[in-house]
Design a protein around this motif. Structure first.
Motif, PDB file in Angstrom:
ATOM      1  N   LEU A 144       0.842  -1.194   0.000  1.00  0.00           N
ATOM      2  CA  LEU A 144       0.000   0.000   0.000  1.00  0.00           C
ATOM      3  C   LEU A 144       0.876   1.241   0.000  1.00  0.00           C
ATOM      4  CD1 LEU A 144      -2.383  -1.208   2.846  1.00  0.00           C
ATOM      5  CD2 LEU A 144      -2.847  -1.286   0.404  1.00  0.00           C
ATOM      6  N   LEU A 145       0.391   2.301  -0.621  1.00  0.00           N
ATOM      7  CA  LEU A 145       1.084   3.588  -0.624  1.00  0.00           C
ATOM      8  C   LEU A 145       0.202   4.574   0.130  1.00  0.00           C
ATOM      9  CD1 LEU A 145       3.668   4.896  -1.747  1.00  0.00           C
ATOM     10  CD2 LEU A 145       2.319   5.658  -3.690  1.00  0.00           C
ATOM     11  N   LYS A 146       0.704   5.104   1.254  1.00  0.00           N
ATOM     12  CA  LYS A 146      -0.114   5.919   2.147  1.00  0.00           C
ATOM     13  C   LYS A 146       0.646   7.146   2.627  1.00  0.00           C
ATOM     14  CE  LYS A 146      -3.567   2.911   2.876  1.00  0.00           C
ATOM     15  NZ  LYS A 146      -4.951   3.193   2.675  1.00  0.00           N
ATOM     16  N   ASP A 147      -0.122   8.155   3.066  1.00  0.00           N
ATOM     17  CA  ASP A 147       0.446   9.254   3.835  1.00  0.00           C
ATOM     18  C   ASP A 147       0.762   8.732   5.232  1.00  0.00           C
ATOM     19  OD1 ASP A 147       0.284  11.353   1.940  1.00  0.00           O
ATOM     20  OD2 ASP A 147      -1.866  11.571   2.361  1.00  0.00           O
ATOM     21  N   ILE A 148       1.656   9.393   5.928  1.00  0.00           N
ATOM     22  CA  ILE A 148       2.045   8.933   7.261  1.00  0.00           C
ATOM     23  C   ILE A 148       0.847   8.867   8.205  1.00  0.00           C
ATOM     24  CG2 ILE A 148       2.723  11.217   8.118  1.00  0.00           C
ATOM     25  CD1 ILE A 148       4.515   7.910   8.927  1.00  0.00           C
ATOM     26  N   LYS A 149      -0.077   9.809   8.079  1.00  0.00           N
ATOM     27  CA  LYS A 149      -1.241   9.823   8.970  1.00  0.00           C
ATOM     28  C   LYS A 149      -2.266   8.742   8.616  1.00  0.00           C
ATOM     29  CE  LYS A 149      -3.190  13.688   6.389  1.00  0.00           C
ATOM     30  NZ  LYS A 149      -2.092  14.353   5.753  1.00  0.00           N
ATOM     31  N   ALA A 154      -2.781   1.382  12.600  1.00  0.00           N
ATOM     32  CA  ALA A 154      -2.070   0.823  13.756  1.00  0.00           C
ATOM     33  C   ALA A 154      -2.464  -0.640  13.914  1.00  0.00           C
ATOM     34  CB  ALA A 154      -2.395   1.624  15.007  1.00  0.00           C
ATOM     35  N   THR A 155      -1.921  -1.482  13.028  1.00  0.00           N
ATOM     36  CA  THR A 155      -2.186  -2.921  13.117  1.00  0.00           C
ATOM     37  C   THR A 155      -0.867  -3.624  13.379  1.00  0.00           C
ATOM     38  OG1 THR A 155      -1.765  -3.423  10.800  1.00  0.00           O
ATOM     39  CG2 THR A 155      -3.988  -2.689  11.367  1.00  0.00           C
ATOM     40  N   GLY A 156      -0.936  -4.847  13.753  1.00  0.00           N
ATOM     41  CA  GLY A 156       0.258  -5.653  13.950  1.00  0.00           C
ATOM     42  C   GLY A 156       0.722  -6.340  12.679  1.00  0.00           C
ATOM     43  N   TRP A 157       0.144  -5.946  11.535  1.00  0.00           N
ATOM     44  CA  TRP A 157       0.438  -6.631  10.275  1.00  0.00           C
ATOM     45  C   TRP A 157       1.523  -5.964   9.459  1.00  0.00           C
ATOM     46  CZ3 TRP A 157      -5.427  -6.573   8.974  1.00  0.00           C
ATOM     47  CH2 TRP A 157      -6.103  -7.387   9.887  1.00  0.00           C
ATOM     48  N   LEU A 158       1.955  -4.784   9.860  1.00  0.00           N
ATOM     49  CA  LEU A 158       2.978  -4.062   9.107  1.00  0.00           C
ATOM     50  C   LEU A 158       4.317  -4.781   9.233  1.00  0.00           C
ATOM     51  CD1 LEU A 158       3.785  -1.552   7.455  1.00  0.00           C
ATOM     52  CD2 LEU A 158       4.221  -0.398   9.632  1.00  0.00           C
ATOM     53  N   LEU A 202       5.508   3.420   1.520  1.00  0.00           N
ATOM     54  CA  LEU A 202       5.163   2.141   0.928  1.00  0.00           C
ATOM     55  C   LEU A 202       5.140   1.126   2.069  1.00  0.00           C
ATOM     56  CD1 LEU A 202       5.907   0.794  -2.379  1.00  0.00           C
ATOM     57  CD2 LEU A 202       6.755  -0.625  -0.540  1.00  0.00           C
ATOM     58  N   MET A 203       3.984   0.546   2.276  1.00  0.00           N
ATOM     59  CA  MET A 203       3.788  -0.406   3.371  1.00  0.00           C
ATOM     60  C   MET A 203       3.680  -1.819   2.812  1.00  0.00           C
ATOM     61  SD  MET A 203       0.650   1.601   5.240  1.00  0.00           S
ATOM     62  CE  MET A 203       0.235   0.139   6.134  1.00  0.00           C
ATOM     63  N   PHE A 204       4.351  -2.737   3.470  1.00  0.00           N
ATOM     64  CA  PHE A 204       4.165  -4.157   3.170  1.00  0.00           C
ATOM     65  C   PHE A 204       3.497  -4.776   4.391  1.00  0.00           C
ATOM     66  CE2 PHE A 204       6.048  -8.587   3.057  1.00  0.00           C
ATOM     67  CZ  PHE A 204       5.191  -9.051   2.081  1.00  0.00           C
ATOM     68  N   ASN A 205       2.217  -5.115   4.236  1.00  0.00           N
ATOM     69  CA  ASN A 205       1.441  -5.744   5.301  1.00  0.00           C
ATOM     70  C   ASN A 205       1.282  -7.219   4.993  1.00  0.00           C
ATOM     71  OD1 ASN A 205       0.943  -3.288   6.548  1.00  0.00           O
ATOM     72  ND2 ASN A 205      -1.051  -3.022   5.603  1.00  0.00           N
ATOM     73  N   ASP A 206       1.290  -8.038   6.033  1.00  0.00           N
ATOM     74  CA  ASP A 206       1.007  -9.460   5.844  1.00  0.00           C
ATOM     75  C   ASP A 206       0.532 -10.041   7.164  1.00  0.00           C
ATOM     76  OD1 ASP A 206       0.718 -12.003   4.907  1.00  0.00           O
ATOM     77  OD2 ASP A 206       2.846 -12.350   4.550  1.00  0.00           O
ATOM     78  N   MET A 207      -0.768 -10.231   7.272  1.00  0.00           N
ATOM     79  CA  MET A 207      -1.340 -10.681   8.537  1.00  0.00           C
ATOM     80  C   MET A 207      -0.945 -12.115   8.891  1.00  0.00           C
ATOM     81  SD  MET A 207      -5.351 -11.040   7.386  1.00  0.00           S
ATOM     82  CE  MET A 207      -5.928 -11.551   8.961  1.00  0.00           C
ATOM     83  N   ARG A 208      -0.686 -12.954   7.912  1.00  0.00           N
ATOM     84  CA  ARG A 208      -0.345 -14.353   8.214  1.00  0.00           C
ATOM     85  C   ARG A 208       1.149 -14.622   8.125  1.00  0.00           C
ATOM     86  NH1 ARG A 208      -4.363 -18.248   5.366  1.00  0.00           N
ATOM     87  NH2 ARG A 208      -3.456 -19.685   6.867  1.00  0.00           N
ATOM     88  N   MET A 209       1.915 -13.648   7.710  1.00  0.00           N
ATOM     89  CA  MET A 209       3.379 -13.720   7.663  1.00  0.00           C
ATOM     90  C   MET A 209       3.907 -14.786   6.708  1.00  0.00           C
ATOM     91  SD  MET A 209       4.233 -12.773  11.651  1.00  0.00           S
ATOM     92  CE  MET A 209       5.811 -13.532  11.582  1.00  0.00           C
ATOM     93  N   PHE A 210       3.182 -15.055   5.615  1.00  0.00           N
ATOM     94  CA  PHE A 210       3.677 -15.977   4.593  1.00  0.00           C
ATOM     95  C   PHE A 210       4.468 -15.238   3.519  1.00  0.00           C
ATOM     96  CE2 PHE A 210      -0.269 -18.678   5.569  1.00  0.00           C
ATOM     97  CZ  PHE A 210       0.421 -19.440   6.490  1.00  0.00           C
ATOM     98  N   GLY A 211       4.253 -13.939   3.402  1.00  0.00           N
ATOM     99  CA  GLY A 211       4.937 -13.146   2.387  1.00  0.00           C
ATOM    100  C   GLY A 211       6.403 -12.940   2.725  1.00  0.00           C
ATOM    101  N   LYS A 212       7.153 -12.511   1.723  1.00  0.00           N
ATOM    102  CA  LYS A 212       8.597 -12.308   1.894  1.00  0.00           C
ATOM    103  C   LYS A 212       9.011 -11.022   1.196  1.00  0.00           C
ATOM    104  CE  LYS A 212       9.302 -17.241   1.371  1.00  0.00           C
ATOM    105  NZ  LYS A 212       9.809 -18.241   0.466  1.00  0.00           N
TER     106      LYS A 212
END
Length: 107
Positions: free
Chosen positions: A35-40, A44-48, A63-73
């Motif tokens: 995802l591409l986001k502004d800082i604001k 606030a998730t534990g997936w970042l 640029l955020m890389f989120n992965d809730m199940r932690m399978f991504g690399k």
């Protein structure tokens, strides 16, 4: 402080080509997101998993890389590793010049 020259997708792999010939390789797996986001706007998730600052003139995004199940690399790779990905996954099904013969040659 690198410049992004190109971005491409190979299956569930997002490749960010940098000006130093290196490639940031994101493998999204089942639940990965870029995802591409502004800082604001950063939730606030534990997936970042990774947060990269993108700057251009007065443009600051993250640029955020989120992965809730932690399978991504995520990894930094070179051109040879990119070529291996292309061989592994074969031709893109939505590329304009793909026809039956091209598909058979690249399988």
């Amino acid at each position: 402080n690198r410049r992004i020259d190109n971005v491409e997708r190979i299956a569930k792999n997002i490749l960010v080509h940098l000006d130093n010939q290196k490639i940031i390789h994101f493998h999204l797996a089942m639940t990965g997101q870029i995802l591409l986001k502004d800082i604001k706007e950063i939730p606030a998730t534990g997936w970042l998993r990774v947060l990269l600052k993108i700057e251009k003139d007065a443009f600051d995004k993250y640029l955020m890389f989120n992965d809730m199940r932690m399978f991504g690399k995520i990894a930094v790779i070179g051109q040879k590793d990119r070529d291996v990905l292309i061989q592994k996954y074969g031709p893109e099904p939505i590329q304009e010049n793909l026809n039956f013969l091209t598909f058979l040659q690249n399988k």
